[in-house]
Scaffold this active site. Structure first.
Site, PDB file in Angstrom:
ATOM      1  N   TYR A 118       1.065  -1.211   0.265  1.00  0.00           N
ATOM      2  CA  TYR A 118      -0.009   0.325  -0.089  1.00  0.00           C
ATOM      3  C   TYR A 118       1.555   0.784   0.180  1.00  0.00           C
ATOM      4  O   TYR A 118       1.499   1.607   1.295  1.00  0.00           O
ATOM      5  CB  TYR A 118      -0.885  -0.087   1.182  1.00  0.00           C
ATOM      6  CG  TYR A 118      -1.917  -0.963   1.500  1.00  0.00           C
ATOM      7  CD1 TYR A 118      -2.369  -1.756  -0.026  1.00  0.00           C
ATOM      8  CD2 TYR A 118      -2.464  -1.242   2.432  1.00  0.00           C
ATOM      9  CE1 TYR A 118      -3.137  -2.491  -0.365  1.00  0.00           C
ATOM     10  CE2 TYR A 118      -3.435  -2.089   2.327  1.00  0.00           C
ATOM     11  CZ  TYR A 118      -3.699  -3.258   0.852  1.00  0.00           C
ATOM     12  OH  TYR A 118      -5.201  -4.235   1.282  1.00  0.00           O
ATOM     13  N   ARG A 212      -5.020 -16.171   1.444  1.00  0.00           N
ATOM     14  CA  ARG A 212      -5.354 -16.868  -0.016  1.00  0.00           C
ATOM     15  C   ARG A 212      -5.003 -18.934  -1.130  1.00  0.00           C
ATOM     16  O   ARG A 212      -4.753 -18.646  -2.070  1.00  0.00           O
ATOM     17  CB  ARG A 212      -5.401 -15.756  -1.201  1.00  0.00           C
ATOM     18  CG  ARG A 212      -6.122 -13.836  -0.780  1.00  0.00           C
ATOM     19  CD  ARG A 212      -5.978 -13.616  -1.777  1.00  0.00           C
ATOM     20  NE  ARG A 212      -6.237 -12.491  -1.402  1.00  0.00           N
ATOM     21  CZ  ARG A 212      -6.992 -11.193  -2.551  1.00  0.00           C
ATOM     22  NH1 ARG A 212      -5.926 -11.826  -3.383  1.00  0.00           N
ATOM     23  NH2 ARG A 212      -7.528 -10.286  -2.070  1.00  0.00           N
ATOM     24  N   GLN A 237      -6.067 -16.658   5.382  1.00  0.00           N
ATOM     25  CA  GLN A 237      -6.604 -15.365   5.556  1.00  0.00           C
ATOM     26  C   GLN A 237      -7.787 -15.339   4.108  1.00  0.00           C
ATOM     27  O   GLN A 237      -7.206 -16.059   2.843  1.00  0.00           O
ATOM     28  CB  GLN A 237      -6.110 -13.385   4.895  1.00  0.00           C
ATOM     29  CG  GLN A 237      -5.370 -13.158   6.262  1.00  0.00           C
ATOM     30  CD  GLN A 237      -5.272 -11.692   6.207  1.00  0.00           C
ATOM     31  OE1 GLN A 237      -4.946 -11.074   5.195  1.00  0.00           O
ATOM     32  NE2 GLN A 237      -5.273 -10.991   7.325  1.00  0.00           N
ATOM     33  N   SER A 348     -13.729   3.159   5.620  1.00  0.00           N
ATOM     34  CA  SER A 348     -14.259   5.053   5.304  1.00  0.00           C
ATOM     35  C   SER A 348     -14.027   5.903   5.533  1.00  0.00           C
ATOM     36  O   SER A 348     -13.371   7.170   5.892  1.00  0.00           O
ATOM     37  CB  SER A 348     -14.474   5.018   4.072  1.00  0.00           C
ATOM     38  OG  SER A 348     -15.899   5.419   3.641  1.00  0.00           O
ATOM     39  N   ASN A 356     -20.022  -0.306  11.633  1.00  0.00           N
ATOM     40  CA  ASN A 356     -20.046  -1.685  12.084  1.00  0.00           C
ATOM     41  C   ASN A 356     -19.254  -2.595  12.385  1.00  0.00           C
ATOM     42  O   ASN A 356     -19.627  -3.979  13.029  1.00  0.00           O
ATOM     43  CB  ASN A 356     -18.331  -1.915  11.027  1.00  0.00           C
ATOM     44  CG  ASN A 356     -19.253  -1.696   9.251  1.00  0.00           C
ATOM     45  OD1 ASN A 356     -20.325  -1.312   8.757  1.00  0.00           O
ATOM     46  ND2 ASN A 356     -18.117  -1.476   8.497  1.00  0.00           N
TER      47      ASN A 356
END
Length: 390
Positions: A118, A212, A237, A348, A356
């Site tokens: 990121y 994954r 994950q 966000s 949440n």
């Protein structure tokens, strides 16, 4: 490389005045001794780890008195994590990252997740600066029972150099879990397992997990670890939500019961699809309206996407009956799975995160009857081996 950190004190009590100053005044010799003890604990725990899962007695889900946050073991390891974690590209949200992390931390969240890819590591720098600014406790505190900050890293080879870089950017000495991304077909599994074992033996991490990976790949890693006396993974994950169920509900439960591999799931709201904001199309201000997310827009506007929105309208009635929002229902639904240790939230803004986090209050309402109603509406419940035995 993806990184998460956690504070494992279930009560998440705020440090008393003076505690931070005492920690900061720790001498270099004391810090070195603490690191040495940590490495010793890591080595002993790991040397026994391959055998303890058969005799492991699961700790019951615990609830923090002050925050109501629930804590579960990461797989069948001894690490306790909040059942809701915060995972996102914090560099994209640099203006509100501190506010989001603070809300999560004060709500009992002890698992934070980001990745080295990121913004070229900028997200890790922001995380590290926030941890330092807030004086959230670090490695030495795990040894004396105080609040401790833990990190989980996702690796892109080379592992050791990548981990060292992430630790430096976050200003941390170790992380709790390192996650290896899906292996390249040209990379021998033994090499990956040995690399992860080396990272743990060096005291840079306590556990490692997969990200994954297929069930077959995870089982291969476990078999390699047993064969060469190395350290096996403790969790995977995986994407998990109303419309993505097969892997988490049919493949991973068997690994959880056989070898103790748990699940840290992500995208519980399916990239925002489950929020209901796409009910009447794609709003201009939404993620799906942006060019990089053209694939999401196409997915929403497809025939399957329209069918999903119709099902979400029906599910909204169940949420209303339970006195919660649709996103809260979706998140609590994910946590009903016994193999799911934690669900990563991607928020966000503070309002969305607060909503949440409220899913914690919905978990007790997720009865077998409610789950059956959800299954009936979705019509996509995968069949497990257990189903065929009846």
């Amino acid at each position: 490389m993806q990184v998460s950190f956690a504070c494992t004190d279930h009560g998440l009590k705020a440090p008393r005045n003076g505690e931070h100053s005492k920690q900061n005044a720790t001498s270099p010799n004391t810090a070195s001794q603490a690191r040495a003890r940590f490495r010793t604990v890591a080595l002993i725990a790991r040397s026994l780890g391959s055998f303890t899962h058969r005799y492991h007695h699961n700790l019951k889900e615990s609830t923090a008195k002050l925050t109501g946050m629930k804590y579960r073991n990461l797989g069948k390891s001894g690490l306790r994590v909040s059942c809701l974690g915060l995972g996102d590209n914090f560099s994209r949200l640099c203006q509100v990252a501190e506010q989001l992390m603070t809300i999560a931390y004060e709500s009992g969240v002890n698992l934070f997740d980001t990745a080295e890819v990121y913004s070229g590591g900028k997200a890790e720098i922001i995380l590290g600066n926030i941890i330092k600014k807030k004086c959230w406790s670090t490695a030495t505190n795990m040894l004396n029972g105080l609040i401790s900050v833990h990190c989980f890293l996702h690796f892109f080879l080379p592992l050791s150099s990548g981990l060292k870089g992430s630790l430096q950017r976050m200003q941390l000495e170790y992380v709790d879990v390192v996650f290896a991304n899906r292996p390249d077909s040209n990379t021998p599994m033994e090499e990956i397992v040995r690399a992860m074992t080396h990272v743990i033996n060096q005291g840079m991490s306590m556990y490692w997990g997969t990200s994954r990976w297929s069930a077959m790949e995870i089982m291969e890693a476990y078999s390699v670890a047993r064969q060469f006396n190395l350290i096996p993974p403790v969790c995977e994950q995986a994407e998990y939500h109303f419309f993505q169920r097969e892997k988490v509900e049919t493949q991973l439960p068997e690994l959880y019961h056989k070898i103790g591999v748990g699940v840290v799931s992500w995208s519980p709201l399916a990239c925002g699809i489950i929020t209901g904001k796409y009910e009447n199309g794609v709003p201009e201000s939404s993620r799906a309206s942006m060019k990089p997310y053209q694939w999401l827009r196409e997915k929403i506007m497809s025939e399957d996407g329209r069918k999903q929105q119709a099902k979400l309208k029906e599910l909204a009635h169940i949420a209303e009956k339970l006195g919660c929002t649709l996103p809260q229902l979706a998140i609590a639904w994910c946590l009903r799975n016994e193999g799911v240790s934690s669900v990563l939230l991607g928020s966000s803004n503070p309002t969305q995160l607060t909503e949440n986090l409220g899913a914690i209050q919905v978990i007790p309402k997720m009865t077998a009857g409610i789950a059956s109603e959800v299954d009936h509406i979705l019509g996509n419940r995968p069949h497990s081996k257990r189903d065929y035995h009846h």
